[in-house]
Design a protein around this motif. Structure first.
Motif, short mmCIF file in Angstrom:
data_model
loop_
_atom_site.label_atom_id
_atom_site.label_comp_id
_atom_site.label_asym_id
_atom_site.label_seq_id
_atom_site.Cartn_x
_atom_site.Cartn_y
_atom_site.Cartn_z
N MET A 11 0.83 -1.21 0.00
CA MET A 11 0.00 0.00 0.00
C MET A 11 0.86 1.26 0.00
SD MET A 11 -2.95 -1.04 2.75
CE MET A 11 -3.94 -2.51 2.57
N LEU A 12 1.90 1.23 0.82
CA LEU A 12 2.81 2.38 0.91
C LEU A 12 3.42 2.68 -0.44
CD1 LEU A 12 4.56 4.37 2.64
CD2 LEU A 12 6.16 2.48 2.94
N ASP A 13 3.82 1.64 -1.15
CA ASP A 13 4.44 1.84 -2.45
C ASP A 13 3.48 2.47 -3.43
OD1 ASP A 13 7.15 0.95 -3.67
OD2 ASP A 13 5.69 0.51 -5.22
N GLY A 14 2.19 2.12 -3.30
CA GLY A 14 1.21 2.68 -4.21
C GLY A 14 1.03 4.18 -4.06
N THR A 15 1.13 4.68 -2.82
CA THR A 15 0.91 6.12 -2.60
C THR A 15 2.20 6.92 -2.66
OG1 THR A 15 1.03 5.75 -0.21
CG2 THR A 15 -1.15 5.74 -1.22
N VAL A 16 3.30 6.32 -2.23
CA VAL A 16 4.55 7.07 -2.18
C VAL A 16 5.03 7.44 -3.58
CG1 VAL A 16 6.16 5.12 -2.25
CG2 VAL A 16 6.78 7.15 -0.97
N ALA A 21 -1.59 6.23 3.96
CA ALA A 21 -1.64 7.67 4.17
C ALA A 21 -0.27 8.28 4.44
CB ALA A 21 -2.58 7.98 5.32
N VAL A 22 0.63 7.50 5.08
CA VAL A 22 1.95 8.05 5.39
C VAL A 22 2.87 8.02 4.17
CG1 VAL A 22 3.25 5.96 6.07
CG2 VAL A 22 3.60 8.12 7.30
N GLY A 23 2.43 7.32 3.11
CA GLY A 23 3.23 7.26 1.89
C GLY A 23 3.60 8.61 1.34
N PRO A 24 2.63 9.52 1.17
CA PRO A 24 3.00 10.85 0.67
C PRO A 24 3.99 11.59 1.56
CG PRO A 24 0.65 10.49 0.43
CD PRO A 24 1.18 9.33 1.24
N LEU A 25 3.86 11.40 2.88
CA LEU A 25 4.80 12.06 3.80
C LEU A 25 6.21 11.54 3.61
CD1 LEU A 25 5.55 13.75 6.28
CD2 LEU A 25 4.71 11.88 7.71
N LEU A 26 6.35 10.21 3.61
CA LEU A 26 7.68 9.63 3.40
C LEU A 26 8.21 9.95 2.02
CD1 LEU A 26 7.39 6.09 5.04
CD2 LEU A 26 8.78 8.00 5.82
N VAL A 41 3.18 16.03 3.65
CA VAL A 41 2.68 16.28 5.00
C VAL A 41 1.22 16.74 4.97
CG1 VAL A 41 2.95 17.77 7.04
CG2 VAL A 41 4.97 16.83 5.90
N ALA A 42 0.78 17.28 3.84
CA ALA A 42 -0.53 17.91 3.75
C ALA A 42 -1.66 17.01 4.23
CB ALA A 42 -0.78 18.36 2.30
N PHE A 43 -1.56 15.72 3.96
CA PHE A 43 -2.65 14.82 4.33
C PHE A 43 -2.28 13.92 5.50
CE2 PHE A 43 -4.62 16.62 0.80
CZ PHE A 43 -5.96 16.25 0.81
N ALA A 44 -1.39 14.42 6.36
CA ALA A 44 -1.05 13.70 7.59
C ALA A 44 -2.26 13.46 8.49
CB ALA A 44 0.04 14.46 8.34
N ARG A 51 14.55 7.80 -5.93
CA ARG A 51 14.92 6.37 -5.95
C ARG A 51 14.85 5.75 -4.55
NH1 ARG A 51 17.03 5.02 -10.94
NH2 ARG A 51 17.51 6.82 -12.27
N TRP A 52 15.00 6.56 -3.54
CA TRP A 52 15.00 6.05 -2.17
C TRP A 52 13.62 5.61 -1.71
CZ3 TRP A 52 19.04 4.91 1.06
CH2 TRP A 52 20.30 5.24 0.55
N ILE A 53 12.57 6.01 -2.44
CA ILE A 53 11.24 5.52 -2.06
C ILE A 53 11.14 4.01 -2.28
CG2 ILE A 53 10.18 7.75 -2.55
CD1 ILE A 53 9.08 6.62 -5.13
N PHE A 54 11.95 3.48 -3.18
CA PHE A 54 11.97 2.03 -3.40
C PHE A 54 12.96 1.33 -2.49
CE2 PHE A 54 10.67 3.93 -7.53
CZ PHE A 54 9.41 3.39 -7.60
#
Length: 493
Positions: free
Chosen positions: A27-32, A152-157, A305-308, A168-171
């Motif tokens: 899930m994280l990968d999908g949003t990040v 939800a934390v994906g966009p933040l990270l 952070v906007a959607f934290a 590249r670090w998101i992967f």
């Protein structure tokens, strides 16, 4: 006799954590990735269509093969297949991190989707198979909350990584997370399987499903650049392959998608609601980060952070939403959740070229988060309660396939519907116009899903379908999970 570990036990908490971290990784990968899209496009010289495929290559293999992943887990052991999926996903993530071109990145994302198809249905089926019936809804609620936090934390990270060391670090982030999931699973999660699952796997069905989705997705994506013979052929092929898939599933001795599942009215309805909800979510998340960065001028970090608040709300209240749905029944949360989320999406119309976080973004994030918190756990628990426990893997696979396919089609179709194509994702005025159209479409779909739930979902909480043998989930080499029950072949005294 009812069996299963209890949620309040130490092992129960570890099982939830392992399952949630595994599915949360996907899930994280999908949003990040959504946060990084503008930077991926700039560094690799990608068009909007290439960015769509960066998202959709993952969703395509995930949605096309997730039913097969559920069947593999039911047959060979849910824990075993889950672990294979986690390792596969991590290896593909490493390939994404070193991709030199957008073409290689898209191919690696497709490989990630295969790993996700193995681990995603297994994570949820592990809960349904392992926990005591009285604790299943609460366990699913806790799983949904933690998984929702990952989403939800994906966009933040993603924002932090894109603004710092690079996209590249998101992967790379998936590699240590996968190690933790493997260690937790091996140590704490019992094996489970469906002993009645026999025969050959439905490989033709899996191939037809993936090709049908691929044909439709290609047609919708390419049509945004203009109608052509290739678009027409691809669309027609996708439809014909979908029809062939249904025919094959009706005739197969061991179908990947047992059409008999849909004899349950509740199962059918909740999957239709799932299509609407996750189609809208996939579409709005694809556009939102581009709007925040290209139009509102937010940095990747601030945009993340906007959607934290969504993260916080789901972390605090998703498990409670699952328990509430158990007491009140699924109709109320599955109606109010999508309607409130739709209102939150409409508030995103305030996000423009001079948007203020506190006045324009925060209210939308809070309302949107309340809606998601209300609906995620009850949606999952209801679809699983509509089938017998031994079919948890395939039921989870169908529901996940519906969710991923909905997001896949939404990301492919919305640029066509909103008139965005080529390199226009770098032009603020073009993005803003397309975003506003997308908001109305996605809010309408969410509201429609809520009204469908109101009209069709029962008010009373469904009872889990009976299972013919309460010992089916036991691992023969492990002690029984219930002190009063001996598993077949157990050496426990």
């Amino acid at each position: 006799m009812e069996n299963g570990i209890r949620l309040h036990s130490a092992q129960g908490r570890w099982v939830v954590l392992a399952a949630a971290l595994g599915s949360g990784m996907a899930m994280l990968d999908g949003t990040v990735v959504n946060v990084a899209l503008p930077h991926i496009g700039a560094e690799l010289g990608a068009s909007l269509a290439s960015l769509q495929w960066t998202v959709n290559a993952y969703l395509l293999t995930l949605a096309g093969l997730i039913l097969l992943g559920g069947s593999l887990g039911d047959r060979y052991g849910r824990r075993r297949v889950f672990l294979i999926g986690v390792v596969w996903f991590a290896a593909a993530s490493g390939l994404c991190a070193i991709a030199p071109t957008v073409g290689v990145l898209i191919a690696a994302r497709a490989l990630q989707g295969i790993g996700g198809a193995l681990l995603t249905p297994g994570s949820l089926a592990l809960l349904q198979a392992t926990f005591h019936p009285d604790d299943r809804s609460a366990a699913v609620g806790a799983w949904s909350g933690l998984g929702g936090v990952a989403t939800a934390v994906g966009p933040l990270l993603g924002g932090w990584l894109v603004s710092g060391p690079g996209w590249r670090w998101i992967f790379v982030l998936n590699l240590p997370l996968a190690v933790v999931v493997v260690l937790l699973t091996v140590r704490h999660v019992p094996e489970s399987r469906d002993d009645e699952a026999t025969g050959r796997f439905d490989v033709p069905g899996a191939v037809l499903a993936a090709l049908a989705l691929g044909g439709v997705t290609y047609a919708l994506t390419d049509a945004a650049e203009g109608f052509s013979a290739a678009v027409a052929v691809s669309a027609l092929a996708g439809v014909l392959l979908a029809v062939a898939f249904v025919v094959v599933e009706r005739r197969a001795a061991e179908p990947m998608l047992p059409l008999g599942l849909f004899s349950s009215r509740l199962f059918t309805v909740v999957n239709l609601v799932t299509l609407g909800i996750y189609g809208a979510l996939g579409g709005i998340f694809f556009y939102l980060q581009v709007q925040l960065q290209t139009v509102a001028g937010f940095s990747p970090l601030v945009a993340g952070v906007a959607f934290a608040p969504v993260t916080l709300l789901m972390l605090l209240f998703s498990a409670g939403a699952g328990r509430l749905a158990t007491r009140l029944g699924p109709r109320l949360p599955l109606t109010l959740g999508p309607l409130i989320a739709a209102a939150g999406v409409l508030l995103m119309l305030r996000i423009g070229s001079h948007a203020s976080y506190w006045a324009d973004v925060l209210p939308a994030a809070v309302l949107f988060g309340v809606g998601l918190t209300l609906l995620v756990a009850p949606l999952t628990a209801t679809v699983l309660a509509a089938v017998e426990v031994r079919r948890a893997g395939i039921a989870s696979g169908v529901n996940n396939a519906a969710a991923r396919a909905a997001g896949l089609i939404a990301v492919a179709a919305l640029p066509l519907l909103t008139g965005l194509s080529g390199d226009q994702y770098r032009v603020p005025s073009a993005v803003d116009s397309a975003f506003r159209t997308a908001v109305w479409i996605c809010a309408g779909v969410l509201a429609g899903a809520g009204l469908l739930a109101l009209a069709t979902v029962p008010g009373k909480a469904p009872e889990a379908a009976p299972e013919p043998d309460a010992t089916w989930y036991c691992q023969t080499t492990a002690p029984p999970v219930d002190p009063g029950h001996e598993c077949p072949g157990s050496t426990a005294n």
